[in-house]
Design a protein around this motif. Structure first.
Motif, PDB file in Angstrom:
ATOM      1  N   SER A   1      -5.315   1.010   2.549  1.00  0.00           N
ATOM      2  CA  SER A   1      -5.448  -0.142   3.443  1.00  0.00           C
ATOM      3  C   SER A   1      -4.133  -0.894   3.558  1.00  0.00           C
ATOM      4  N   VAL A   2      -3.414  -0.986   2.440  1.00  0.00           N
ATOM      5  CA  VAL A   2      -2.119  -1.676   2.444  1.00  0.00           C
ATOM      6  C   VAL A   2      -1.138  -0.933   3.348  1.00  0.00           C
ATOM      7  N   THR A   3      -1.026   0.373   3.159  1.00  0.00           N
ATOM      8  CA  THR A   3      -0.087   1.148   3.969  1.00  0.00           C
ATOM      9  C   THR A   3      -0.535   1.213   5.432  1.00  0.00           C
ATOM     10  N   ARG A   4      -1.841   1.143   5.676  1.00  0.00           N
ATOM     11  CA  ARG A   4      -2.351   1.115   7.052  1.00  0.00           C
ATOM     12  C   ARG A   4      -1.863  -0.143   7.774  1.00  0.00           C
ATOM     13  N   MET A   5      -1.888  -1.282   7.095  1.00  0.00           N
ATOM     14  CA  MET A   5      -1.390  -2.530   7.686  1.00  0.00           C
ATOM     15  C   MET A   5       0.107  -2.418   7.997  1.00  0.00           C
ATOM     16  N   LEU A   6       0.859  -1.789   7.105  1.00  0.00           N
ATOM     17  CA  LEU A   6       2.295  -1.593   7.338  1.00  0.00           C
ATOM     18  C   LEU A   6       2.526  -0.641   8.506  1.00  0.00           C
TER      19      LEU A   6
ATOM     20  N   VAL B   1      -8.022  -6.469  -1.724  1.00  0.00           N
ATOM     21  CA  VAL B   1      -8.670  -5.475  -0.868  1.00  0.00           C
ATOM     22  C   VAL B   1      -9.898  -4.941  -1.599  1.00  0.00           C
ATOM     23  N   VAL B   2     -11.008  -4.843  -0.872  1.00  0.00           N
ATOM     24  CA  VAL B   2     -12.255  -4.305  -1.429  1.00  0.00           C
ATOM     25  C   VAL B   2     -12.617  -3.040  -0.665  1.00  0.00           C
ATOM     26  N   ALA B   3     -12.640  -1.888  -1.363  1.00  0.00           N
ATOM     27  CA  ALA B   3     -13.134  -0.643  -0.758  1.00  0.00           C
ATOM     28  C   ALA B   3     -14.556  -0.428  -1.268  1.00  0.00           C
ATOM     29  N   GLN B   4     -15.446   0.003  -0.405  1.00  0.00           N
ATOM     30  CA  GLN B   4     -16.834   0.150  -0.846  1.00  0.00           C
ATOM     31  C   GLN B   4     -17.559   1.309  -0.183  1.00  0.00           C
ATOM     32  N   ARG B   5     -18.621   1.746  -0.852  1.00  0.00           N
ATOM     33  CA  ARG B   5     -19.557   2.744  -0.337  1.00  0.00           C
ATOM     34  C   ARG B   5     -20.964   2.284  -0.724  1.00  0.00           C
ATOM     35  N   LEU B   6     -21.971   2.926  -0.156  1.00  0.00           N
ATOM     36  CA  LEU B   6     -23.352   2.645  -0.532  1.00  0.00           C
ATOM     37  C   LEU B   6     -23.978   3.903  -1.123  1.00  0.00           C
TER      38      LEU B   6
ATOM     39  N   LEU C   1      -8.081 -19.002   5.567  1.00  0.00           N
ATOM     40  CA  LEU C   1      -8.601 -17.834   4.857  1.00  0.00           C
ATOM     41  C   LEU C   1      -9.123 -16.864   5.903  1.00  0.00           C
ATOM     42  N   VAL C   2      -8.544 -15.669   5.960  1.00  0.00           N
ATOM     43  CA  VAL C   2      -8.917 -14.670   6.961  1.00  0.00           C
ATOM     44  C   VAL C   2      -9.589 -13.491   6.261  1.00  0.00           C
ATOM     45  N   LEU C   3     -10.787 -13.130   6.724  1.00  0.00           N
ATOM     46  CA  LEU C   3     -11.520 -11.969   6.224  1.00  0.00           C
ATOM     47  C   LEU C   3     -11.586 -10.941   7.333  1.00  0.00           C
ATOM     48  N   SER C   4     -11.352  -9.670   7.004  1.00  0.00           N
ATOM     49  CA  SER C   4     -11.423  -8.647   8.046  1.00  0.00           C
ATOM     50  C   SER C   4     -11.722  -7.287   7.432  1.00  0.00           C
ATOM     51  N   THR C   5     -11.912  -6.291   8.302  1.00  0.00           N
ATOM     52  CA  THR C   5     -12.226  -4.931   7.844  1.00  0.00           C
ATOM     53  C   THR C   5     -11.214  -3.931   8.397  1.00  0.00           C
ATOM     54  N   LEU C   6     -11.106  -2.822   7.695  1.00  0.00           N
ATOM     55  CA  LEU C   6     -10.299  -1.679   8.124  1.00  0.00           C
ATOM     56  C   LEU C   6     -11.104  -0.406   7.877  1.00  0.00           C
ATOM     57  N   HIS C   7     -10.840   0.632   8.672  1.00  0.00           N
ATOM     58  CA  HIS C   7     -11.493   1.926   8.446  1.00  0.00           C
ATOM     59  C   HIS C   7     -10.555   2.827   7.648  1.00  0.00           C
ATOM     60  N   THR C   8     -10.450   2.556   6.342  1.00  0.00           N
ATOM     61  CA  THR C   8      -9.667   3.429   5.457  1.00  0.00           C
ATOM     62  C   THR C   8     -10.538   3.797   4.263  1.00  0.00           C
ATOM     63  N   ASN C   9     -10.088   4.801   3.503  1.00  0.00           N
ATOM     64  CA  ASN C   9     -10.935   5.334   2.438  1.00  0.00           C
ATOM     65  C   ASN C   9     -10.819   4.592   1.111  1.00  0.00           C
TER      66      ASN C   9
ATOM     67  N   VAL D   1      -8.042 -11.339   3.090  1.00  0.00           N
ATOM     68  CA  VAL D   1      -8.890 -10.479   2.261  1.00  0.00           C
ATOM     69  C   VAL D   1      -9.424  -9.369   3.151  1.00  0.00           C
ATOM     70  N   LEU D   2      -9.203  -8.115   2.757  1.00  0.00           N
ATOM     71  CA  LEU D   2      -9.646  -6.962   3.546  1.00  0.00           C
ATOM     72  C   LEU D   2     -10.812  -6.259   2.866  1.00  0.00           C
ATOM     73  N   VAL D   3     -11.812  -5.873   3.670  1.00  0.00           N
ATOM     74  CA  VAL D   3     -12.926  -5.051   3.197  1.00  0.00           C
ATOM     75  C   VAL D   3     -12.847  -3.736   3.942  1.00  0.00           C
ATOM     76  N   THR D   4     -12.808  -2.633   3.199  1.00  0.00           N
ATOM     77  CA  THR D   4     -12.555  -1.349   3.828  1.00  0.00           C
ATOM     78  C   THR D   4     -13.589  -0.300   3.431  1.00  0.00           C
ATOM     79  N   GLY D   5     -13.725   0.705   4.282  1.00  0.00           N
ATOM     80  CA  GLY D   5     -14.692   1.772   4.041  1.00  0.00           C
ATOM     81  C   GLY D   5     -15.083   2.426   5.351  1.00  0.00           C
ATOM     82  N   PRO D   6     -15.703   3.601   5.300  1.00  0.00           N
ATOM     83  CA  PRO D   6     -16.129   4.272   6.537  1.00  0.00           C
ATOM     84  C   PRO D   6     -17.311   3.551   7.178  1.00  0.00           C
TER      85      PRO D   6
END
Length: 376
Positions: free
Chosen positions: A237-242, A258-263, A224-232, A131-136
């Motif tokens: 995020s999928v193509t970033r992993m590839l 994949v969860v992309a989020q902002r505040l 179960l692996v949880l991690s983050t990526l710096h994508t928009n 499971v990926l959590v992504t955002g700046p």
């Protein structure tokens, strides 16, 4: 200074030297506010005092330093991460505040609507997968991950985290700090953790091919692996992993969602006022069927409770991609981010912008925040 920052729910304290004076600024709800100007002589004494508390070398003023300290505020223990760096006018100090009440929340309080929350809980209730959590930076990824781990923590699971650095020490988790000088990287630590009989592994960030491949292998072997990526967004995020070198057929078999989020900042409830969007604002948001209609929204007039900003607190806006058979097939075939995004939208995924517009319509946030934080 610390107590005022805690009381205002600030995330960072900046003490910045100028030519004749020194400024103290607080980052509140993601925005910096200048709160105090003091004489230059007081600046040096303040820096030395904080460095002493954080067990840093007060005699060393030419090199950057890092330290940590703990303090108490209203019956809760707050952890502080201290960083100093030499500038043209002296040492600059930044204190990152890790308030447990902010960093670990109930999953229901993260700001998801019921359908998205149900979808997210289905991701994290799996016994294996990625499971990926992504955002700046500053988009709330750490809060989402810590809150998720707190939600998953029961007496019958082994939760291990690999972080750089450890954001907040929690007794419930086995936390490992990355230390490159000692050869402890995300990838090497992850390989070691797999021999520690983990059920859930949280990797602070996937930065390189080695870490990406290790995370995928961990998910393949029943964790179960949880991690983050710096994508928009989610599709990127999928193509970033590839791009990092993960084979498409491996990624498609382990990626759960994949969860992309902002505040976005919330309107202050003490000075909330009704308003209507202008024609230009409606056109800028591109809301289907809204042209020519008076759309009621709200904004904060500004009061003592919100320091005249009109905002108080923040909430998350999300884009959640569920990897179903159609998305899985696209990943296997090496499809681009745009194709994955089109398929997800056709299946009902809401974008971050659409999520923010919903919160604006509900009177939670403002038009300005929607435009500031989200892009289309």
């Amino acid at each position: 200074m610390f107590n005022y920052a805690f009381d205002q729910h600030a995330s960072d304290i900046h003490v910045e030297p100028k030519r004749e004076t020194s400024e103290v600024r607080l980052r509140i709800d993601g925005v910096l506010h200048r709160i105090h100007v003091m004489p230059k002589a007081v600046h040096r004494a303040l820096i030395s005092r904080v460095k002493t508390l954080a067990r840093m070398d007060i005699a060393e003023q030419r090199r950057p330093q890092d330290g940590r300290l703990k303090t108490n505020f209203k019956d809760s223990e707050i952890e502080l991460r201290v960083s100093t760096v030499p500038t043209a006018f002296g040492e600059k100090l930044v204190v990152r505040i890790f308030d447990p009440d902010v960093l670990t929340q109930e999953v229901i309080k993260l700001g998801m609507f019921p359908p998205e929350q149900e979808l997210f809980e289905s991701f994290i209730s799996r016994t294996n997968g990625l499971v990926l959590v992504t955002g700046p930076t500053g988009s709330g990824k750490t809060t989402t991950l810590y809150s998720t781990l707190q939600y998953l923590h029961t007496g019958d699971v082994n939760i291990t985290t690999i972080e750089d650095p450890i954001e907040m020490v929690r007794e419930e988790f086995n936390q490992i700090a990355v230390h490159k000088r000692l050869g402890i990287t995300f990838a090497s630590a992850l390989r070691t953790v797999l021999r520690q009989d983990p059920d859930i592994v949280m990797v602070g960030e996937i930065r390189d091919q080695e870490t990406a491949e290790a995370a995928v292998q961990s998910a393949l072997t029943g964790h179960l692996v949880l991690s983050t990526l710096h994508t928009n967004d989610t599709a990127t995020s999928v193509t970033r992993m590839l791009d990092l070198g993960v084979l498409p057929f491996l990624l498609s078999s382990v990626l759960v969602g994949v969860v992309a989020q902002r505040l976005v900042r919330c309107i202050c409830p003490h000075c909330k006022m009704e308003d209507f969007l202008t024609h230009e604002q409606v056109m800028a948001l591109n809301i289907p069927g809204a042209e020519g209609r008076n759309l009621r929204v709200f904004h904060g007039a500004g009061c003592a409770k919100c320091r005249g900003t009109g905002y108080q607190g923040r909430t998350g806006v999300f884009e959640i991609l569920s990897v179903n058979s159609h998305i899985r097939h696209l990943i296997e075939s090496g499809a681009g981010a745009e194709a994955i995004r089109r398929e997800a939208l056709a299946e009902g995924m809401s974008t971050v912008r659409e999520y923010a517009i919903q919160k604006m319509a509900m009177g939670i946030t403002t038009y300005d925040e929607v435009v500031r934080v989200t892009t289309e």
